[in-house]
Design a protein around this motif. Structure first.
Motif, short mmCIF file in Angstrom:
data_model
loop_
_atom_site.label_atom_id
_atom_site.label_comp_id
_atom_site.label_asym_id
_atom_site.label_seq_id
_atom_site.Cartn_x
_atom_site.Cartn_y
_atom_site.Cartn_z
N VAL A 25 0.84 -1.20 0.00
CA VAL A 25 0.00 0.00 0.00
C VAL A 25 0.87 1.25 0.00
CG1 VAL A 25 -1.79 1.28 1.25
CG2 VAL A 25 -1.91 -1.21 1.10
N CYS A 29 0.72 4.17 -2.82
CA CYS A 29 0.54 5.59 -2.47
C CYS A 29 1.78 6.42 -2.80
CB CYS A 29 0.22 5.72 -0.98
SG CYS A 29 -1.36 4.98 -0.49
N ASP A 30 2.76 5.81 -3.50
CA ASP A 30 3.99 6.48 -3.90
C ASP A 30 4.75 7.03 -2.70
OD1 ASP A 30 5.92 7.30 -5.76
OD2 ASP A 30 5.07 9.32 -5.87
N LYS A 83 2.17 12.74 3.06
CA LYS A 83 1.04 12.21 2.29
C LYS A 83 -0.28 12.54 3.00
CE LYS A 83 3.27 10.29 -1.11
NZ LYS A 83 3.05 10.68 -2.53
N ALA A 87 -4.29 8.37 2.94
CA ALA A 87 -3.27 7.47 2.41
C ALA A 87 -2.47 6.84 3.54
CB ALA A 87 -2.35 8.23 1.46
N ARG A 88 -2.13 7.64 4.53
CA ARG A 88 -1.34 7.10 5.65
C ARG A 88 -2.16 6.10 6.46
NH1 ARG A 88 0.25 12.19 8.69
NH2 ARG A 88 -1.07 13.30 7.22
N ALA A 90 -4.46 4.19 5.27
CA ALA A 90 -4.51 2.97 4.45
C ALA A 90 -3.24 2.15 4.61
CB ALA A 90 -4.72 3.34 2.98
N VAL A 91 -2.08 2.82 4.66
CA VAL A 91 -0.81 2.12 4.83
C VAL A 91 -0.77 1.42 6.19
CG1 VAL A 91 1.69 2.41 5.08
CG2 VAL A 91 0.46 3.64 3.28
#
Length: 333
Positions: A25, A29-30, A83, A87-88, A90-91
């Protein structure tokens, strides 16, 4: 030696899948990933590919995915801290979710090869079920108005009610029928029985996946119900460390590979759910910090958050030493 080898494989698989969730993930999310490590301490084996160092370290008690800007300030636009909150989150949550997915996969594989017990039944001759009118091929739909979705539920309800009359709803050729059955008490165990067996389906991906999901959800609910005891200290005696788990793996290996896979699935569920607890250094704590940031509209100082996680990690290591000592005394003294 076999126990040690199997235990290392089990521990490695659990850690690998957990960290793989974070890693995949993060890449989606790069986010710049500096290291993907299995274990802690000195590096035994490593490989640098692109921007990421892949390593196996000496202490096989966990692992980590080291992301740029995870616990410190940085101006790198690809840093974790730079980020969006979503996104964080999700990680962070992807690691525990990968553990739950691992459990579903393992239980599904077991069901695929060993067979899945269904609620379609065969009836033992002259049993209470046959005398009441249940026939081969009937499907158990409900017991005492409780809907039945698995064979485990069927067995659990009947076994808890010896010498009682049950109202069983069955499906026969698409039609519902209500049948009253008086249970008997099994002499050896005291459980209630009515004389039915499950029709087992093998090599069915759909049935296997359904069973994998159901059993993972069931085990999750059992583990979640025990967490209050753990948090209040009453459940600390139930904690098992690496030595205890290795012992259980060895016992399971003596029975067969499916037992090892079942145990691995159960440990994976435990690992995933316990990681979601709001304890510093665990994924749940990071989710709490991110949720607070979402409510505040600005981030908490990464260095202060990193210090809290470091202290939490130190406390968890002390707990690990305590559990290791207790496991050693129980198993070898």
């Amino acid at each position: 030696m076999n126990t040690i080898a199997i235990s290392i494989i089990v521990f490695g698989a659990l850690v690998f899948f957990h960290e793989l969730g974070h890693f995949l993930v993060a890449k989606l999310c790069d986010i710049k990933v500096n290291e993907f490590s299995l274990g802690f301490g000195p590096i035994l084996v490593s490989l640098k590919k692109g921007e990421t160092l892949y390593s196996i370290r000496a202490l096989p008690l966990g692992g980590y995915v080291k992301m740029e800007g995870e616990d410190e300030k940085t101006g790198d636009p690809r840093a974790f801290s730079n980020k969006p909150v979503g996104a964080r989150m999700a990680v962070v949550i992807s690691g525990p979710m990968m553990n739950l997915l691992m459990a579903v996969i393992l239980i599904s594989l077991i069901g695929f090869f060993s067979g899945v017990a269904t609620t379609k039944v065969t009836v033992i001759p002259n049993s209470p079920a046959e005398l009441a009118g249940i026939k081969d091929g009937d499907i158990i739909a409900a017991i005492d108005d409780k809907k039945i979705s698995s064979w485990d539920e069927t067995v659990s309800i009947i076994s808890q009610k010896p010498n009682q009359t049950l109202e069983i709803e069955i499906l026969r050729n698409g039609e519902k029928k209500e049948i009253l059955v008086k249970t008997e008490q099994e002499p050896e165990t005291g459980r209630g029985v009515i004389g039915i067996k499950s029709v087992v389906i093998r090599y069915s991906p759909l049935h296997s996946l359904k069973t994998g999901i159901q059993k993972t959800l069931w085990a999750s609910s059992m583990i979640l119900s025990s967490i209050p005891r753990l948090l209040t200290g009453r459940g600390l005696s139930d904690l098992v460390g690496p030595l205890g788990i290795a012992h259980m793996v060895g016992e399971a290996a003596r029975v067969g590979i499916f037992n090892v896979l079942y145990l691995t699935a159960f440990i994976s569920i435990n690992l995933g759910l316990l990681n979601l607890l709001p304890v510093p250094a665990l994924d749940g704590s990071r989710l709490v910090f991110l949720f607070v940031e979402f409510l505040r509209g600005k981030p908490i100082d990464p260095e202060k958050e990193g210090m809290i996680h470091f202290l939490g990690f130190a406390l968890l290591m002390l707990l690990m030493v305590f559990v290791l000592y207790r496991d050693f005394m129980r198993l070898y003294m």
